[in-house]
Design a protein around this motif. Sequence first.
Motif, PDB file in Angstrom:
ATOM      1  N   ASP A 119      44.337  46.428  34.118  1.00 55.80           N
ATOM      2  CA  ASP A 119      44.502  46.387  35.563  1.00 55.80           C
ATOM      3  C   ASP A 119      43.886  47.660  36.144  1.00 55.80           C
ATOM      4  O   ASP A 119      44.371  48.766  35.901  1.00 55.80           O
ATOM      5  CB  ASP A 119      45.991  46.297  35.907  1.00 55.80           C
ATOM      6  CG  ASP A 119      46.246  46.199  37.400  1.00 55.80           C
ATOM      7  OD1 ASP A 119      45.275  46.227  38.180  1.00 55.80           O
ATOM      8  OD2 ASP A 119      47.427  46.082  37.783  1.00 55.80           O
ATOM      9  N   LEU A 120      42.828  47.516  36.921  1.00 56.97           N
ATOM     10  CA  LEU A 120      42.102  48.680  37.414  1.00 56.97           C
ATOM     11  C   LEU A 120      42.879  49.467  38.467  1.00 56.97           C
ATOM     12  O   LEU A 120      42.508  50.589  38.800  1.00 56.97           O
ATOM     13  CB  LEU A 120      40.754  48.241  37.992  1.00 56.97           C
ATOM     14  CG  LEU A 120      39.869  47.431  37.042  1.00 56.97           C
ATOM     15  CD1 LEU A 120      38.513  47.170  37.684  1.00 56.97           C
ATOM     16  CD2 LEU A 120      39.698  48.134  35.704  1.00 56.97           C
ATOM     17  N   ARG A 121      43.967  48.897  38.971  1.00 57.17           N
ATOM     18  CA  ARG A 121      44.772  49.627  39.962  1.00 57.17           C
ATOM     19  C   ARG A 121      45.492  50.819  39.340  1.00 57.17           C
ATOM     20  O   ARG A 121      45.922  51.726  40.066  1.00 57.17           O
ATOM     21  CB  ARG A 121      45.800  48.685  40.585  1.00 57.17           C
ATOM     22  CG  ARG A 121      45.206  47.545  41.397  1.00 57.17           C
ATOM     23  CD  ARG A 121      46.283  46.576  41.839  1.00 57.17           C
ATOM     24  NE  ARG A 121      47.008  46.029  40.702  1.00 57.17           N
ATOM     25  CZ  ARG A 121      48.068  45.236  40.801  1.00 57.17           C
ATOM     26  NH1 ARG A 121      48.529  44.917  41.995  1.00 57.17           N
ATOM     27  NH2 ARG A 121      48.667  44.776  39.723  1.00 57.17           N
ATOM     28  N   ILE A 160      52.875  34.184  35.118  1.00 58.47           N
ATOM     29  CA  ILE A 160      52.473  35.572  35.353  1.00 58.47           C
ATOM     30  C   ILE A 160      52.785  36.011  36.779  1.00 58.47           C
ATOM     31  O   ILE A 160      52.652  35.243  37.726  1.00 58.47           O
ATOM     32  CB  ILE A 160      50.986  35.776  35.033  1.00 58.47           C
ATOM     33  CG1 ILE A 160      50.118  34.782  35.813  1.00 58.47           C
ATOM     34  CG2 ILE A 160      50.738  35.649  33.538  1.00 58.47           C
ATOM     35  CD1 ILE A 160      48.641  35.034  35.701  1.00 58.47           C
ATOM     36  N   GLN A 161      53.168  37.264  36.899  1.00 59.97           N
ATOM     37  CA  GLN A 161      53.540  37.848  38.183  1.00 59.97           C
ATOM     38  C   GLN A 161      52.490  38.847  38.663  1.00 59.97           C
ATOM     39  O   GLN A 161      52.772  39.679  39.524  1.00 59.97           O
ATOM     40  CB  GLN A 161      54.897  38.545  38.051  1.00 59.97           C
ATOM     41  CG  GLN A 161      56.009  37.634  37.547  1.00 59.97           C
ATOM     42  CD  GLN A 161      56.301  36.494  38.495  1.00 59.97           C
ATOM     43  OE1 GLN A 161      56.776  36.714  39.610  1.00 59.97           O
ATOM     44  NE2 GLN A 161      56.009  35.264  38.079  1.00 59.97           N
ATOM     45  N   TRP A 162      51.288  38.735  38.126  1.00 60.80           N
ATOM     46  CA  TRP A 162      50.195  39.618  38.529  1.00 60.80           C
ATOM     47  C   TRP A 162      48.890  38.874  38.278  1.00 60.80           C
ATOM     48  O   TRP A 162      48.887  37.758  37.750  1.00 60.80           O
ATOM     49  CB  TRP A 162      50.225  40.945  37.775  1.00 60.80           C
ATOM     50  CG  TRP A 162      49.895  40.840  36.297  1.00 60.80           C
ATOM     51  CD1 TRP A 162      50.377  39.946  35.387  1.00 60.80           C
ATOM     52  CD2 TRP A 162      48.982  41.666  35.570  1.00 60.80           C
ATOM     53  NE1 TRP A 162      49.845  40.172  34.138  1.00 60.80           N
ATOM     54  CE2 TRP A 162      48.985  41.224  34.220  1.00 60.80           C
ATOM     55  CE3 TRP A 162      48.182  42.754  35.918  1.00 60.80           C
ATOM     56  CZ2 TRP A 162      48.210  41.825  33.231  1.00 60.80           C
ATOM     57  CZ3 TRP A 162      47.412  43.354  34.926  1.00 60.80           C
ATOM     58  CH2 TRP A 162      47.434  42.900  33.598  1.00 60.80           C
ATOM     59  N   ASP A 163      47.779  39.491  38.652  1.00 59.27           N
ATOM     60  CA  ASP A 163      46.472  38.871  38.453  1.00 59.27           C
ATOM     61  C   ASP A 163      45.962  39.224  37.058  1.00 59.27           C
ATOM     62  O   ASP A 163      45.181  40.166  36.872  1.00 59.27           O
ATOM     63  CB  ASP A 163      45.496  39.347  39.536  1.00 59.27           C
ATOM     64  CG  ASP A 163      45.896  38.841  40.904  1.00 59.27           C
ATOM     65  OD1 ASP A 163      46.315  37.677  40.995  1.00 59.27           O
ATOM     66  OD2 ASP A 163      45.804  39.615  41.876  1.00 59.27           O
ATOM     67  N   GLU A 164      46.420  38.468  36.088  1.00 56.56           N
ATOM     68  CA  GLU A 164      46.069  38.687  34.677  1.00 56.56           C
ATOM     69  C   GLU A 164      44.550  38.729  34.515  1.00 56.56           C
ATOM     70  O   GLU A 164      43.847  37.795  34.905  1.00 56.56           O
ATOM     71  CB  GLU A 164      46.641  37.542  33.842  1.00 56.56           C
ATOM     72  CG  GLU A 164      46.323  37.605  32.379  1.00 56.56           C
ATOM     73  CD  GLU A 164      47.354  38.397  31.583  1.00 56.56           C
ATOM     74  OE1 GLU A 164      46.912  39.180  30.725  1.00 56.56           O
ATOM     75  OE2 GLU A 164      48.553  38.219  31.811  1.00 56.56           O
ATOM     76  N   PRO A 165      43.997  39.809  33.891  1.00 56.57           N
ATOM     77  CA  PRO A 165      42.539  39.883  33.777  1.00 56.57           C
ATOM     78  C   PRO A 165      41.964  39.085  32.614  1.00 56.57           C
ATOM     79  O   PRO A 165      40.844  38.575  32.714  1.00 56.57           O
ATOM     80  CB  PRO A 165      42.280  41.381  33.587  1.00 56.57           C
ATOM     81  CG  PRO A 165      43.543  41.923  33.008  1.00 56.57           C
ATOM     82  CD  PRO A 165      44.662  41.077  33.551  1.00 56.57           C
TER      83      PRO A 165
END
Length: 373
Positions: A124-126, A282-287
């Motif tokens: 995750d780039l964040r 998933i609770q995020w933008d899985e890469p």
Amino acid sequence: MNVLVNAGPWLSVPPPGYGGIENVVATLIPPLRERGVRIILASVGSSTLDVDELISVFEEGQFAHLQKPYNQVMGIAHAHQARVAAELSRRDDIDLVHDHLEVVGPGVLSALGGPPVLHTLHWDLRKHAAFYRSFPQSIAVNGVSHSQLARAPRAVRDVALGAVHLATPLADRDLRFERGEHLVVMGRVCGLKGQHVAARVCQKLGLPLVLAGPVSGLDSQAELDVVTQDPYHPLHGHADVRYYLDHLSAYLDGDLIRWAGSLGGDERDALYGTARAALFPIQWDEPGGTAVVEAMALGVPPVALSRGCMPEIIDHGRTGFLADTEEELAEWVLRVDELDPEECRREARARFSPAVMADRYLDMYEQVARRSR
């Protein structure tokens, strides 16, 4: 072509159990060598993958130290990368560096000069927004999904060559298991993976669910109990442990819904391969989504929330189901028997085999080399 593959100092290649990046590296290297690429692997001394050369600083993986305060572990990645830099400085036969070490890899390699570099973005780039906003323009990157690159800062997108979806050796093995009734969530137990959502859905539907994966690096109930029963243990307040205690443990009854710990090898394949479906709430933008392509390779339909890379990997209605809400997820779970396991296997062989990934990376290696020349 001589390629130095920098896997980092955290786990051996292949890893003994859970290990995302190290598994990717272990999947990629054999087909690269079959295509004539000579591999110098920068990892830890306990790595067992067949390579042409192995360089290391640490004999064993340093993953356990990652949970310690930064001022106690900051030297680990840099010691490893200093060894890589020394290797690149003393020899002139390395044509390219394929880097997989988060932040420290591109940070040091961009200052070093030397052979051209392709840096693969696995995360995750964040997490390191300031670094990626000013990403060094001398290094080429690739994402593990188009979704990941679409959300990347401009400085990263300016040097991106495209995306390479993750692969699995299971796509070549054609393992067959008798299908059971349980559903499974495979992966690190944490809030981002949404195991509590899967548990809530399966509890409402009365369907058996098995969760498999580590909790903050802890692989078994016995190891986890040591941490949870000691409020002064360094891991007691870790986010993944707190997630397990505060959001997941209430659903675990050891019967309908249970945590199997972290599994590897044949035991893991058998649990996965006998599942009725694999859930990805998933609770995020899985890469990346390695677990998704593994499920498909075993003929197990994935049912996922439609975020991150999931729409790129799953063809809704053919190789899995995509949902926008928890309620939709539950509805699709009840319809997984409509999906053809053989279609899932065919998709995995065609799109997510190690050979497909290796050919894509070879193309990128040539692009990086041409750009350097």
